[in-house]
Design an enzyme around this catalytic site. Sequence first.
Site, PDB file in Angstrom:
ATOM      1  N   ALA A 151       1.413  -1.487  -0.048  1.00  0.00           N
ATOM      2  CA  ALA A 151       0.648  -0.228   0.155  1.00  0.00           C
ATOM      3  C   ALA A 151       1.199   0.724  -0.340  1.00  0.00           C
ATOM      4  O   ALA A 151       2.402   1.153   0.178  1.00  0.00           O
ATOM      5  CB  ALA A 151      -1.080   0.340   1.516  1.00  0.00           C
TER       6      ALA A 151
ATOM      7  N   GLU B 182       0.300   2.835   7.018  1.00  0.00           N
ATOM      8  CA  GLU B 182      -0.371   4.276   6.332  1.00  0.00           C
ATOM      9  C   GLU B 182      -1.199   4.743   6.501  1.00  0.00           C
ATOM     10  O   GLU B 182      -1.067   6.159   6.426  1.00  0.00           O
ATOM     11  CB  GLU B 182      -2.111   3.247   5.033  1.00  0.00           C
ATOM     12  CG  GLU B 182      -0.300   2.103   4.326  1.00  0.00           C
ATOM     13  CD  GLU B 182       0.784   2.248   3.703  1.00  0.00           C
ATOM     14  OE1 GLU B 182       1.172   3.417   3.557  1.00  0.00           O
ATOM     15  OE2 GLU B 182       1.141   0.807   3.295  1.00  0.00           O
TER      16      GLU B 182
END
Length: 849
Positions: free
Chosen positions: A255, A291
């Site tokens: 990600a 993230e």
Amino acid sequence: MKDAAAQTIYLSDYTPFGWQVQDVHLTFRLAPRATRVLARIHFAPNPGAPAQPFFLHGEQLTLIRAAIDGHEVQPEIDAEGLTCEVPDGPFLWEAEVEIAPEANTALEGLYMSNGMYCTQCEAEGFRKITFYPDRPDVMAIFTVRIESDLPVLLSNGNPVESGAGFAEWHDPWPKPAYLFALVAGELVNHPDSFTTQGGRKVELNIWVRPGDEGKCAWGMEALRKSMRWDEDVYGREYDLDVFNIVAVDDFNMGAMENKGLNIFNSSCVLASPETATDANFERIEAIVAHEYFHNWTGNRITCRDWFQLCLKEGLTVFRDQQFSADMRSAPVERINNVMALRARQFPEDQGPLAHPVRPESYQEINNFYTATVYEKGAEVIGMLRRLVGDDGYAKALDLYFDRHDGDAATIEDWLRVFEDATGRDLTQFRRWYSQAGTPRVAVEEGYDDGTYTLTFRQHTPPTPGQPDKAPQVIPMAVGLLNPNGDEVLPTTLLEITEAEQSFRFDGLAARPVPSLLRGFSAPVVLERSASREERAFLLAHDTDPFNRWEANRALARDSLLAMIVEGAGPDATWLDGLERVIRDTTLDPAYRALMLAGPTATELAQALFEQGSTPDPEAIWEAQESLAQVKAERWIDLLPQLAEEARVTDSYRPDAGQSGQRALGAAVLALSTRLDGGKAAAALFDAADNMTLQQTALVNLIRAGRGEAQLAAFYDQWRQDKLVMDKWFALQVASAPPAEAADIAARLTGHADFDWRNPNRFRALLGGLAGHHAGFHRADGAGYRLLADWLIRLDDLNPQTTARMCTAFQTWKRYDADRQARMRAELERIAAKPALSRDTNEMVTRILT
């Protein structure tokens, strides 16, 4: 394609960019083969930089027009970018370029994934979008206009305006170009909202392809939990009006933390009970958190240059590990983290790819997104926290955020806030960032008249470019137990700072049993001869969950090594002690499952190598199989009881409690299948109502030599689901007998659903083979040849994935001469490929040398 004749970049050569970027306005006119990107950028001289030519990075760009202050210019352009004469003062740079997203198979910059436009700009992908100073220390405010007939047009920041065929976004927070993001496509959203502690209402969305809406709930739950946790634990609130996540099928990484617009590999965000395993759910929870946490540790404060990558990644990995420990079982999470560190990072430290947590040089930065930077970088943060204490850590982090918000920071900045906040001198601690290799700590002990002495001697073996190492600061967590099992010294932190150092413990009634490196307090290897009896004692009595597991792991390893080298049988005393543990219903089922799992084949290979023996992959596999069979027969009456304890009766939930029960059940089924030939596994496959149970059953059927019908049924059921089909490819190879694994992988490369251009599918199949120790290292080299064939083929399309998968060969020197010769031949064949990418060239060269 990148030029393999790459220049080496050195940390010591850092120079600030000669201009400041005041603002960036980008317009994208999207078209698959001819996207136009119009850039309007205000530059001003940087008073803190030395005189230098005006150079903007740019690769694979067709320049249509360039202008300064409205006057067209003709810059000099080469393969790396452009150079141009510019005014002495501030000026407006304008450029129009054309790019072809549809042809971008490297998945860096702006590319297309099944009709969707998306970006990946870390580390150096933005230079494939427009000419720009593509370096992390150049931070600017971006405004973006996207023109397209596609219904969903997304970029960083907050939405400004949208209408027929366009959307505009503005990000008020300065960011480097690597955090730029754009997505456009036929997408639907899974919406939610979150109100920060400061009262800001944030719109949350997970954007997916139509049909995947039912796989978003867990990712959204993880996002909301992450946002609340970061407020509660670190005092960090979210700072935009919207937070978007987009799931993309073709993605090199897991990600990407782009400001306000996270782009995720679909495997790292999409999940439903029917299509994802407990491990998938746990991984998604951790990656979503990781993230999101980057919003402060990576975005608001970024890294000055790519040598400082460990600053944002090591810190954020540490934060996501803290989060997972709070969401789940802290001891189990710690054990899993250490197992991953030892499996991925320790071999890196011990081989040709060894490098410091902060490297001194590189040719291709993509090759330094490594376990050393991420996982060892997190361990360094953990050690720092142990040394300064929880309060000192919290005080230092508050100072870090206050002092460096909006900065591109360095490791020196990071350590200085700890020195200023705590008054501690961290000069010696800095070596953890500059020295490669895993320190080894030898331990001697003595006892005399109530005084117990521990003497530690540390050394770090030579690594490429670093033959001599200075002593490190090693936080050694220690406990002492009486011979009756009582703890006489609770966990105490010793600081080892010298090459040799002793510690005394007075007033003891008897010689204690030491429990060393509790909680794995430092990423080191302990060198201490402990008797089987002492380890069995710690397995029974140690109050530290990690060290209790470690004692069991060591007993299992010693038993297997004796089976491999001496032809001995399994250690009955150890198995008796293990049985007492797995019978203990007061223990977390997930912890009991970890106790049942033995050392991996690669662990055993490394242990044999360190003993001076040559690992035989087939002998290792046979010993593991023999031990598992003995366990099954020995516990024939216990297994049904454990299976019943592991049975989940409530509706599926991927939380720690249920996941632990299913993990224990899977460990039990693996043993019972050896006794019933797969009868219970077949019944489970037919009855399974979630992917965890269905995959567990299928794996055991394959291992039992059955499962052809179930494999076919699995394929028919899930052939339209890409993520489940990745599992179908991977488990066939990973569960195969060693003699057949390479042949099965070769056959599957010809399957109609093997899309080798998709990184997930490529890793599932070829990575599955590389992870099958005995199968990959088959004596005739078939596994080596197959992987090399496909890496050579993939390199032209996707250098990043190719280079990273070359690490399957990094331990080639620990095997016998014949296997070494075969692996070397394949590495040399890869190296000889015409037009080899810079990524792969650097990796293969380092492995060979």
